[in-house]
Design an enzyme around this catalytic site. Structure first.
Site, PDB file in Angstrom:
ATOM      1  N   ASP A 118       2.812  -7.108   4.853  1.00 49.53           N
ATOM      2  CA  ASP A 118       1.721  -7.363   3.908  1.00 49.53           C
ATOM      3  C   ASP A 118       0.910  -8.607   4.271  1.00 49.53           C
ATOM      4  OD1 ASP A 118       2.023  -5.170   2.162  1.00 49.53           O
ATOM      5  OD2 ASP A 118       3.767  -6.118   1.243  1.00 49.53           O
ATOM      6  N   ASP A 177      -0.649   2.226   2.792  1.00 46.09           N
ATOM      7  CA  ASP A 177      -1.147   0.895   2.398  1.00 46.09           C
ATOM      8  C   ASP A 177      -1.346  -0.021   3.611  1.00 46.09           C
ATOM      9  OD1 ASP A 177       0.726   2.290   0.785  1.00 46.09           O
ATOM     10  OD2 ASP A 177       1.014   0.602  -0.557  1.00 46.09           O
TER      11      ASP A 177
HETATM   12  N1  GLY Z   1       2.176  -1.600  -1.706  1.00 50.62           N
HETATM   13  C1  GLY Z   1       0.951  -1.810  -2.310  1.00 50.62           C
HETATM   14  C2  GLY Z   1       0.674  -0.984  -3.502  1.00 50.62           C
HETATM   15  O1  GLY Z   1       1.445  -0.913  -4.422  1.00 50.62           O
HETATM   16  O2  GLY Z   1      -0.348  -0.382  -3.527  1.00 50.62           O
END
Ligand code: GLY
Length: 408
Positions: A118, A177
């Site tokens: 992330d 993501d």
């Molecule tokens: N992992 C990022 C989201 O919950 O969109």
């Protein structure tokens, strides 16, 4: 392609689009400044404890309405700094720069944490915006270091950056993501001249293009790979309703990710993918009239499901950018305008409520019974970004403000 064939749903009946040169920004930013002063106060009131050291950034409200603050380790820790930078960008008011700086500084140490994919959400939305608007050398160095750390998670046999490390059910999970983290890599190549970041980003985007999408252009949430052979082992979900379902925020991440990848590479395959995702989302029979989706397009068939305003704000921001590249420009722009109208008119809380968040009705992780129908900081982040993009288009400026150099 004629407009009526692109998103038949939103062009019919009460969905008719007649908004022109819409600019929600003045009112919405006035509200955002007011609310964010409250959120700063509420955040300052929340004390760190020995059990929870280093609490930093507001993330959401719990079911009792209490503010939840997260440490810089959390994937949501960079958004609030980004929101403060957006307020500075819009207003030019030095107050917002001064508020942003401490929330940004604390994110800088995260640039060497190789335990997370992330990095983009954390560093690019905080430090990246800081660099864009100030051009301070330290932020540039942070972006390059963060990119160096992120590419340690790349597996060349697979052609992807690994998402999660500690989930035993998967060997090498990659989530949709993760497309959002590639922007940091493209930027790091521009800042450093080192093409290795760019190459990793392109490989990841290509592998995701090959394996994450279904024939109807919706995407899986998680693809699990064999790290030795690169073979796909599983196609599943984590935050969606079912392995075969279309989790709303995942579709929005894909739309934003491939639009951004087209900007950075000029590869028409990415543009086509973004257009196909847009068509999936906005032609979906489960899409409500106000264009703020239920949390999962397949769960929506069951009825009585919570919305996800974050998916709407991410998609709106992406559509403004996509409108500048695509032959479908007009409909994308009008669709994004309609989303912002919905969010501004029906999803903002009353002033001085929701502890200072900007949008209600997001859903974080429904299957885990977590963050359902609540304000969430990333919904606010992409809402502000979309508003800035809408304004830039209205002002006939490039939708991406890469120049920075705010002087105040
Ligand atoms: N992992 C990022 C989201 O919950 O969109």
């Amino acid at each position: 392609m004629k407009i009526k064939h692109i998103f038949p749903l939103i062009l019919s009946g009460s969905f008719a689009l007649n908004v022109s040169a819409q600019n929600n920004a003045p009112k919405a930013f006035q509200f955002a400044e007011h609310q964010t002063r409250l959120l700063l106060t509420e955040t300052a009131k929340t004390k760190t404890t020995a059990a929870k050291p280093n609490l930093l950034s507001p993330r959401t409200l719990n079911t009792k309405g209490d503010l939840l603050i997260v440490s810089p380790k959390d994937w949501c820790s960079g958004f609030f700094a980004g929101n403060l930078w957006f307020l500075y960008e819009y207003t030019g008011n030095k107050f917002w720069k001064e508020q942003s700086e401490p929330f940004t500084t604390v994110m800088e140490a995260e640039k060497t944490d190789g335990g997370t994919h992330d990095m983009g959400f954390k560093l690019y939305n905080s430090v990246g915006n800081a660099y864009r608007l100030t051009h301070e050398q330290k932020y540039k160095d942070d972006i390059i270091q963060a990119a160096k750390t992120l590419i340690t998670r790349f597996n060349p046999t697979i052609g992807c950056i690994k998402s999660w490390d500690h989930r035993k059910e998967w060997k090498f999970p990659v989530i949709i993501d993760n497309m959002m983290n590639l922007e940091l890599l493209f930027e790091a190549t521009k800042l450093s001249g080192d093409s290795s970041f760019y190459k990793v980003a392109v490989a990841h985007a290509n592998t995701t293009l090959k394996n994450h999408f279904r024939p109807d252009n919706s995407s899986y949430h998680v693809i699990d790979y064999d790290p030795e052979t690169g073979k796909v082992l599983h196609k599943q979900t984590h935050q969606g309703f079912a392995d075969s379902s279309a989790w709303a925020r995942g579709q929005a991440w894909g739309l934003y990710g491939y639009t951004m990848c087209y900007r950075e590479t000029g590869n028409k395959a990415y543009l086509r993918e973004a257009e196909k995702i847009a068509k999936y989302i906005f032609s979906n029979p489960q899409m409500p009239a106000d264009l703020v989706p239920y949390w999962d397009y397949d769960a929506a068939k069951l009825g009585n499901q919570p919305r996800d305003a974050s998916a709407a704000s991410i998609a709106a921001s992406a559509l403004y950018e996509l409108s500048t590249y695509s032959k479908n420009a007009k409909i994308y722009k009008k669709t994004a305008d309609k989303i912002l109208n919905s969010l501004a008119n029906n999803y903002q809380p009353q002033p001085d409520s929701a502890r200072g968040f900007l949008l209600l009705h997001s859903t974080g992780h429904k299957p885990a019974n977590s963050e359902i129908d609540v304000p969430i900081i990333y919904a606010d982040y992409y809402y502000l970004e979309a508003l800035l993009r809408q304004k830039r288009l209205a002002d006939k400026k490039p939708v991406i403000n890469a120049a920075g150099h705010l002087k105040n």
